[in-house]
Design an enzyme around this catalytic site. Structure first.
Site, short mmCIF file in Angstrom:
data_model
loop_
_atom_site.label_atom_id
_atom_site.label_comp_id
_atom_site.label_asym_id
_atom_site.label_seq_id
_atom_site.Cartn_x
_atom_site.Cartn_y
_atom_site.Cartn_z
N ASP A 207 -2.05 -2.71 1.69
CA ASP A 207 -1.06 -1.63 1.77
C ASP A 207 -1.12 -1.13 3.22
O ASP A 207 -2.14 -0.58 3.65
CB ASP A 207 -1.44 -0.52 0.77
CG ASP A 207 -0.41 0.59 0.74
OD1 ASP A 207 0.49 0.60 1.60
OD2 ASP A 207 -0.52 1.47 -0.13
N TRP B 76 -5.16 6.20 -2.82
CA TRP B 76 -3.95 7.04 -2.89
C TRP B 76 -3.63 7.29 -4.37
O TRP B 76 -3.57 6.32 -5.15
CB TRP B 76 -2.80 6.27 -2.21
CG TRP B 76 -1.49 6.97 -2.14
CD1 TRP B 76 -1.25 8.26 -1.77
CD2 TRP B 76 -0.20 6.39 -2.42
NE1 TRP B 76 0.10 8.51 -1.80
CE2 TRP B 76 0.77 7.39 -2.20
CE3 TRP B 76 0.23 5.12 -2.84
CZ2 TRP B 76 2.14 7.18 -2.38
CZ3 TRP B 76 1.58 4.91 -3.01
CH2 TRP B 76 2.52 5.92 -2.78
N LYS C 170 6.04 6.51 8.16
CA LYS C 170 5.27 7.31 9.13
C LYS C 170 5.49 6.83 10.56
O LYS C 170 5.75 7.64 11.44
CB LYS C 170 3.77 7.24 8.82
CG LYS C 170 3.39 7.04 7.38
CD LYS C 170 3.46 8.28 6.55
CE LYS C 170 3.36 7.87 5.10
NZ LYS C 170 3.13 8.89 4.16
C1 LMR Z 1 0.67 10.74 1.16
O1 LMR Z 1 -0.33 10.13 0.74
O2 LMR Z 1 0.69 11.97 1.31
C2 LMR Z 1 1.90 9.96 1.54
O3 LMR Z 1 1.69 8.60 1.35
C3 LMR Z 1 3.14 10.46 0.90
C4 LMR Z 1 3.20 10.19 -0.57
O4 LMR Z 1 4.23 9.68 -1.02
O5 LMR Z 1 2.26 10.51 -1.31
#
Ligand code: LMR
Length: 398
Positions: free
Chosen positions: A211, A130, A246
Site C-alpha cells: 500500500d 490503517w 497526499k
Molecule cells: C488517514 O489515515 O488519515 C488517511 O489515509 C485518510 C483516510 O482515508 O483515513
C-alpha cells in the site's frame, strides 16, 4: 423493513472529522485525518495541479467513458513513477494496471480480486495498521490475520518478530506491507530490512501487496520507492496499491491505481481481465479528472519539476514541525522523551497516548486525534503547536 436497522459505528478516522465539524468550540484543532496543511493551516491545491487543470479544461473535448481500467497513458506514468522507468517488469510489459478511485478503491479492487482468484488465501496485516484496511478486506470476505510490526518499548520496527511471523505464514497467503510512511506508526524498514523482508516473503511462497500512499513524504520521491523496488527487483509477483491523494494533494478527486506484477507478459491479459471484471461490477470505470491531472503533470518536464519541489516543500514542513513539536513539548516541561517523533516518517506520529488521554484531549481541549494515539503532524502549525503541547502536558499529568 428499515425501522430495525441499527446505526453503524463511526469511522475511526473520518468519523472524527465529522465530529470535529460538529464541534462548536472556536479553538478546536483537527489532528486526526491524514490531510496535509501548510503553516497557515490550509490544504492548498498544488501549483502543478492548478496549471494542469487549466490545460485540461482548454483541451477538453469529450466526457465519454474511459476504458474499464482507465486510460493506458495514465497506467504507463503510474508504473514508471512507482517502479522506475528502467524496471524490468515495466519494460517487459509484465504489469497490469487499473486506474482506481483513490488508494481505497485500489485496495477494494485488490480484495475482490483476491477473493475471486485466490479463494484460499488469508491476508496478513501489520499490527497496528490503517483502521480501514480490515474493513475493506472484510467487506470482500477475505480472511485476515496479523503480524507484529511495532516495538512499543523502543518505538521501532519489530523486525525480529516480524521475520519470525513471516516464516510461519502458509504459502499462498497474501501479506500487506506499507510502501513507506507506515500508517499509523511512521516507522519504516531500512533498505537492508526491506531486503530481509522481501527474501523471507518470497522464500515462504507469499504474495506481497504494498500500500503506497505517501511516495515522497519520507525522504524523497525516488528514495521512498526502495521497499517496492526491492520486491520488484527479484522479478517476482506482487500487488501495488497507489494513491495520489497526499503527494498530489488530490484527496477529493479520488485518484489511485492497482498494479499487479505478473510472472510473464502472457499472464498479464488474464490478470487484467480479472481486474476489469471486478471493476465493472463495482464502479464500471474510473472518474477521469484526477488521472488526467497526474498524466499531464508527469509527462511535462517543467510541471513535473514543479511537482517535485512542492512535494519537497510539504515533506520539509512536516519534518520541521516535528522538531518544533518535540522542542515545544520539552520547553513546556511535558514529562517523557518525545524525541522519537523526529525519527518517524510521513504525516503521522504514534505518540503512545492512551485512549483516555485521547478522549481528554478531545473533550477538554477540543483537540482531535485518532483513538490509537496517532497524531497527524501535518496538522500542527506554528500557531497551534503551543496549545497542542500544553494540552498533551495536561492530559499526561504534567
Ligand atoms: C488517514 O489515515 O488519515 C488517511 O489515509 C485518510 C483516510 O482515508 O483515513
Amino acid at each position: 423493513m428499515l425501522e430495525a436497522i441499527q446505526s453503524a459505528p463511526r469511522d475511526a478516522i473520518l468519523g472524527l472529522t465529522a465530529a470535529f465539524r460538529e464541534d462548536s468550540r472556536s479553538e478546536k484543532i483537527n489532528l486526526s485525518v491524514g490531510v496535509y496543511q501548510d503553516e497557515t493551516g490550509k490544504t492548498p491545491t498544488l501549483e502543478c495541479v492548478r496549471v494542469a487543470e487549466q490545460r485540461l479544461a482548454e483541451a477538453a473535448t469529450s466526457k465519454s467513458y474511459l476504458p474499464i481500467p482507465g486510460a493506458p497513458e495514465y497506467a504507463e506514468v503510474v508504473q514508471k513513477l512507482a517502479f522506475g522507468a528502467d524496471n524490468g517488469a515495466v519494460q517487459s510489459g509484465r504489469i497490469a494496471t487499473a486506474h482506481t478511485p483513490g488508494g481505497t478503491g485500489a485496495l477494494r479492487v485488490a480484495s475482490d480480486f483476491i477473493k475471486a482468484n485466490l479463494p484460499n488465501a488469508t491476508l496478513w496485516l501489520s499490527d497496528p495498521t490503517w483502521p480501514n484496511h480490515p474493513n475493506i478486506f472484510a467487506a470482500a470476505g477475505v480472511p485476515m490475520e496479523s503480524y507484529p510490526y511495532f516495538n512499543k518499548e523502543s518505538n521501532d520496527l519489530a523486525i525480529g518478530p516480524m521475520l519470525e511471523a513471516i516464516k510461519q505464514m502458509p504459502a499462498g497467503d497474501v501479506i500487506l506491507l506499507h510502501g513507506c510512511c507506515h500508517n499509523p506508526t511512521g516507522i519504516d524498514p531500512t533498505a537492508d530490512q526491506w531486503k530481509q523482508i522481501a527474501e523471507a516473503v518470497y522464500a515462504q511462497g507469499l504474495l506481497p501487496m504494498l500500500d503506497f500512499a505517501y511516495q515522497g513524504f519520507a525522504e524523497g520521491i525516488e528514495k521512498d520507492a526502495v521497499g517496492l523496488r526491492t520486491f520488484a527487483q527479484a522479478g517476482q509477483e506482487l500487488l501495488l496499491c497507489s494513491s495520489f491523494s497526499k503527494n498530489f494533494g488530490l484527496y477529493r478527486e479520488r485518484v489511485g491505481a492497482l498494479s499487479i506484477v505478473c510472472p510473464s507478459a502472457d499472464a498479464v491479459s488474464a490478470v487484467q481481465s480479472q481486474m476489469n471484471r471486478v471493476i465493472r461490477c463495482n464502479y464500471s470505470n474510473p472518474p477521469a479528472h484526477g488521472g488526467a491531472i497526474i498524466n499531464c503533470v508527469l509527462r511535462d518536464e517543467a510541471l513535473r519539476a514543479t511537482w517535485a519541489n512542492e512535494v519537497t516543500t510539504m515533506r520539509e514542513r512536516i519534518n520541521g514541525i516535528r522538531q518544533q513539536f518535540v522542542d515545544t513539548l520539552a520547553a513546556k516541561g511535558v514529562p517523557g522523551d518525545y524525541s522519537f517523533i523526529t525519527q518517524q516518517r510521513g504525516m503521522f506520529s504514534f505518540t503512545g497516548l492512551t485512549k483516555d488521554q485521547v478522549e481528554a484531549l478531545r473533550e477538554k481541549h477540543a483537540i482531535y486525534i485518532v483513538g490509537s494515539g496517532r497524531i497527524n503532524v501535518a496538522g500542527i502549525t506554528p500557531s497551534n503547536v503551543d496549545r497542542v503541547a500544553e494540552a498533551i502536558g495536561e492530559v499526561v499529568g504534567k
